[in-house]
Motif scaffolding. Structure first.
Motif, PDB file in Angstrom:
ATOM      1  N   PHE A 191      29.580  32.040  78.959  1.00 37.68           N
ATOM      2  CA  PHE A 191      28.711  30.866  78.885  1.00 37.68           C
ATOM      3  C   PHE A 191      27.320  31.264  79.343  1.00 37.68           C
ATOM      4  N   SER A 203      34.393  31.797  72.495  1.00 43.19           N
ATOM      5  CA  SER A 203      33.543  32.934  72.164  1.00 43.19           C
ATOM      6  C   SER A 203      33.967  33.587  70.850  1.00 43.19           C
ATOM      7  N   VAL A 236      26.631  24.984  71.964  1.00 40.60           N
ATOM      8  CA  VAL A 236      28.005  24.530  72.201  1.00 40.60           C
ATOM      9  C   VAL A 236      28.115  23.988  73.620  1.00 40.60           C
ATOM     10  N   VAL A 262      26.424  28.787  74.854  1.00 40.83           N
ATOM     11  CA  VAL A 262      27.526  27.948  75.346  1.00 40.83           C
ATOM     12  C   VAL A 262      27.159  27.403  76.716  1.00 40.83           C
TER      13      VAL A 262
END
Length: 519
Positions: free
Chosen positions: A217, A179, A105, A192
């Motif tokens: 992330f 998330s 992502v 991420v």
């Protein structure tokens, strides 16, 4: 087996329906927090309000309030905007993900000096990233200007609380939403990558030093980050006080008959919470226009070291290893400062502004700067001095410090079409965005390449994008891009033919280190 994503997706708040668009599926304008209006103006983002039935997610949500004219201009006037702006967009490949974990992502944070921009800009749509079939792409809006990046918490009362770092809090809330929800779109919440350019890159480096963003992330990319533009509560309080006085002179509180009498805290709160968003935008423009001369080199709209959300300056966090130890790509363009002139002259380029910055050092460090930029304070290298001060040196400092604890990859983007070089702009601030996001056919990009250089520019963007995608997938870019570390400081120079240089512009780096030993 058909693994293409469903148009109907259940997220926090309810069911949303997307649209198929040429190899991608897009869901736009999804609320990730409650509207920050009324009693929630100047408050931390609250949990999203649930809705009944299926919500159409075909169009972008309103942009944050911002100016349409003047020194700092943002979105076109016909683009909807308003305080109810906390929405997020997701774009996924229509083919879905073969990996049961889902696709990596990429979450993009738009720039614009924390006063302009929105997720509907070309960078927020990310179609060229998604059409690779390798990632799910996310963008979002967050509060800007006085509503997001001035700290009025000094006026907070028990009856009317006011929170700090509102735009940054929005960004954390958006990452939490990712998330919790991204699996439903075929994304992997464990892979991420958060990335951004300019103010968006400042957001990235600040999030890396924000404890509440830990675990949200796994990697980060910061393009042209003014990473040092995070200020103390005292400095932020002075700007807040100046803003309140500007606003008062413009619209005035109805509860006082003496325009020069000091306002009570309650009167100040009433002024801030009762003003129309457009008045807050206009007052912020006045403050922004004053700041470059009143406090050269500083930006009045920026995160604040508030002791809570941001407990210490990010530069301290990078130095001490308390920043999130995630792999980082960071870098700048060749000549960041050349675009900041005329209407957007906000960097320390004038003699007075340069002398103010030089005044931070002793005679020896000032001499090193003048050697590195011959002719200062009024010579021809003022644009390079100002761009290096605002963007390049802070990025170097972040890379140097973070590389002691986590992998770092440093770059410099040197590609500039012939017209840009003819105009003396070269590879200036923001230019790489047109290459990275495959915008060579956009009107401005067509003009920039009208005298030649289109093929080289486009090719550089393809290589850069491939490196970004590889990084999102595995946490490292292409094999021929070595890690950045002292003392070699190996840097990828993105040019017509890419190359690796060791400690490029070392004399400039050493001069800045002597003049401005950052926190």
């Amino acid at each position: 087996m058909d693994n293409s994503p469903s148009l109907d997706v259940r997220v926090t708040g309810g069911l949303v329906r997307g649209t198929r668009e040429g190899g991608t599926v897009a869901w736009r304008g999804i609320p990730y927090a409650a509207p920050p209006v009324g009693r929630l103006r100047f408050r931390s983002p609250r949990r999203v309000l649930a809705w009944r039935g299926r919500r159409d997610a075909e169009t972008f949500g309103p942009a944050a309030p911002q100016a349409h004219k003047g020194q700092f201009t943002g979105i076109d006037p016909d683009v909807p905007s308003g305080e109810d702006c906390l929405t997020i967009n997701v774009v996924a490949p229509s083919s879905g993900a073969a990996d049961p974990r889902g696709l990596p992502v990429m979450v993009f944070i738009h720039g614009g000096g924390y006063s302009t921009g929105s997720s509907r800009d070309f960078s927020g749509q990310g179609r060229n990233f998604v059409r690779s079939g390798r990632v799910v792409y996310v963008s979002f809006n967050y509060r800007l200007g006085a509503l997001g990046y001035l700290d009025f918490s000094r006026y907070s009362t028990r009856r009317r609380p006011i929170d700090s770092n509102l735009g940054l809090r929005d960004q954390v809330a958006a990452l939490r939403w990712v998330s919790r929800n991204i699996r439903a779109f075929g994304g992997d919440p464990g892979r991420v990558t958060v990335f951004g350019e300019s103010a968006g890159a400042n957001a990235v480096t600040t999030l890396m030093a924000t404890p509440s963003a830990r675990g949200l992330f796994a990697r980060a990319i910061a393009q042209s980050a003014p990473a040092n533009a995070v200020y103390s509560r005292e400095r932020a309080a002075a700007w807040a006080e100046e803003f309140v006085e500007i606003l008062r002179r413009r619209i005035g509180p109805a509860s006082t008959s003496d325009p020069d009498a000091p306002l009570s805290v309650d009167q100040t709160v009433a002024l801030l919470t009762g003003a129309d968003a457009s008045e807050l935008v206009s007052a912020a423009l006045v403050l922004q226009a004053r700041t470059p001369d009143e406090t050269p080199g500083l930006f009045c709209l920026a995160p604040v070291v508030d002791g809570r959300l941001v407990p210490r300056h990010p530069m301290v966090a990078f130095r001490t290893g308390t920043a999130h130890r995630v792999p980082l790509i960071i870098g700048t363009n060749d000549r960041e400062g050349t675009i900041f002139r005329g209407r957007i002259d906000i960097l320390p380029r004038s003699i007075l502004r340069i002398e103010t910055v030089l005044g931070n050092g002793d005679p020896e460090s000032r001499a090193l700067i003048v050697q590195a930029y011959p002719g200062l304070p009024g010579g021809g290298l003022t644009a390079d001095f100002s761009g290096d001060y605002a963007f390049w040196y802070p990025c170097v400092a972040v890379a140097e410090r973070h590389s002691r604890y986590a992998p770092v990859y440093f770059y410099r983007f040197d590609v500039a079409p012939r017209l840009m070089r003819w105009a003396g702009l070269d590879a200036t601030h923001g230019l790489e965005m047109f290459a990275l996001f495959e915008q060579a056919d956009a009107r401005l990009a067509r003009t920039m390449t009208s005298l030649g250089g289109r093929r080289v520019f486009t090719s550089a963007g393809e290589r850069m994008r491939d490196a970004w995608l590889q990084f999102a997938e595995v946490g490292a870019p292409l094999e021929d891009w070595p890690r950045y570390a002292e003392p070699e400081r190996l840097t990828l120079i993105i040019a017509e033919h890419d190359r690796i240089e060791s400690d490029p512009r070392a004399a400039r780096r050493q001069a800045w280190t002597a003049l401005l030993p950052l926190a």
